[in-house]
Design an enzyme around this catalytic site. Structure first.
Site, mmCIF file in Angstrom:
data_model
loop_
_atom_site.group_PDB
_atom_site.id
_atom_site.type_symbol
_atom_site.label_atom_id
_atom_site.label_comp_id
_atom_site.label_asym_id
_atom_site.label_seq_id
_atom_site.Cartn_x
_atom_site.Cartn_y
_atom_site.Cartn_z
ATOM 1 N N CYS A 194 53.604 53.124 67.687
ATOM 2 C CA CYS A 194 54.985 53.150 68.193
ATOM 3 C C CYS A 194 55.200 54.325 69.151
ATOM 4 O O CYS A 194 54.627 54.326 70.238
ATOM 5 C CB CYS A 194 55.967 53.161 67.019
ATOM 6 S SG CYS A 194 57.642 52.829 67.553
ATOM 7 N N HIS A 219 54.762 48.335 64.325
ATOM 8 C CA HIS A 219 54.416 49.169 63.165
ATOM 9 C C HIS A 219 53.499 48.391 62.229
ATOM 10 O O HIS A 219 53.985 47.570 61.431
ATOM 11 C CB HIS A 219 55.693 49.561 62.420
ATOM 12 C CG HIS A 219 56.488 50.617 63.099
ATOM 13 N ND1 HIS A 219 56.303 51.956 62.865
ATOM 14 C CD2 HIS A 219 57.464 50.528 64.028
ATOM 15 C CE1 HIS A 219 57.143 52.658 63.607
ATOM 16 N NE2 HIS A 219 57.853 51.821 64.338
ATOM 17 N N GLU A 270 52.140 49.370 59.587
ATOM 18 C CA GLU A 270 52.487 49.727 58.202
ATOM 19 C C GLU A 270 53.749 49.000 57.721
ATOM 20 O O GLU A 270 54.076 49.007 56.537
ATOM 21 C CB GLU A 270 52.649 51.243 58.061
ATOM 22 C CG GLU A 270 53.923 51.834 58.593
ATOM 23 C CD GLU A 270 53.984 51.929 60.110
ATOM 24 O OE1 GLU A 270 53.052 51.459 60.799
ATOM 25 O OE2 GLU A 270 54.979 52.488 60.613
#
Ligand SMILES: NC(=O)CC[C@H](N)C(=O)O
Length: 201
Positions: free
Chosen positions: A79, A183, A185
């Protein structure tokens, strides 16, 4: 060991936990000497470009990050960590980036019906096979939250495109270096697979 750069602006714990979920150990680190010695480095980031690049400078992290990126050792930007790799960002002004990948960071153009920030799930279209996308279906969805996007000077540096009011580079790759606007994650199984692939990269 994977080293996650902690410069005070990232969702570090969620990145670390995601690696743990795929059986990879990741340490969170603020120390420039430690970061310079990392075998694999993650540059995460959430927030304003201006604050992020200033934080890296204030904490003497620019040199070790550049050294790692130029060392041939695996490097993953996430990001804002992707955006920092570029020459300049026009987020609320004009701020010089790390200059590792030629190009700039620009805001989505306002257009009717286009909500900014781009927030939510969207597809990525890979430009070519890449080890980090191994085992991930074509046109897979990942989670995005951003109002700016990177515009690389060279399309060869683009590993995946995404459509959101315009076609923008959602993943860049060059040798040891990979970075994504989304992202991983926060992108459930697809994101975990990408991180697992990075752990083996
Ligand atoms: N989630 C973020 O921190 C986004 C990074 C950057 N501020 C952008 O808006 O694109």
């Amino acid at each position: 060991m994977i080293t996650i750069v902690d410069y005070g602006m990232g969702n570090l714990r969620s990145v670390q936990k995601a690696f743990e979920k795929v059986g990879a150990e990741a340490q969170i680190c603020t120390n420039p000497e430690e970061i310079a010695k990392a075998s694999k480095l993650i540059l995460p980031g959430v927030g304003a470009f201006r604050d992020a690049i200033q934080a890296l400078k204030d904490q003497n992290l620019v040199e070790p990050i550049l050294e790692h990126a130029n060392s041939g050792k695996p490097f993953l930007g996430i990001c804002l960590g992707l955006q920092l790799l570029f020459d300049v960002s026009y987020e609320d002004g004009e701020y010089e980036g790390l200059g590792i990948i030629p190009g700039k960071v620009v805001r989505f153009q306002d257009q009717p019906g286009l909500k900014i920030p781009h927030m939510g799930w969207n597809q990525i279209d890979a430009t070519r096979p890449h080890p980090l996308l191994a085992g991930i279906p074509e046109h897979e969805h990942f989670y995005f939250v951003h109002s700016y996007y990177v515009a690389p000077d060279n399309d060869d540096d683009v590993a995946a495109w995404t459509e959101y009011g315009c076609r923008f580079a959602s993943m860049v790759a060059r040798d040891n270096l990979v970075a994504c606007q989304f992202h991983p994650e926060k992108s459930q199984n697809a994101g975990l697979k990408l991180l697992q692939n990075f752990a083996a990269f």
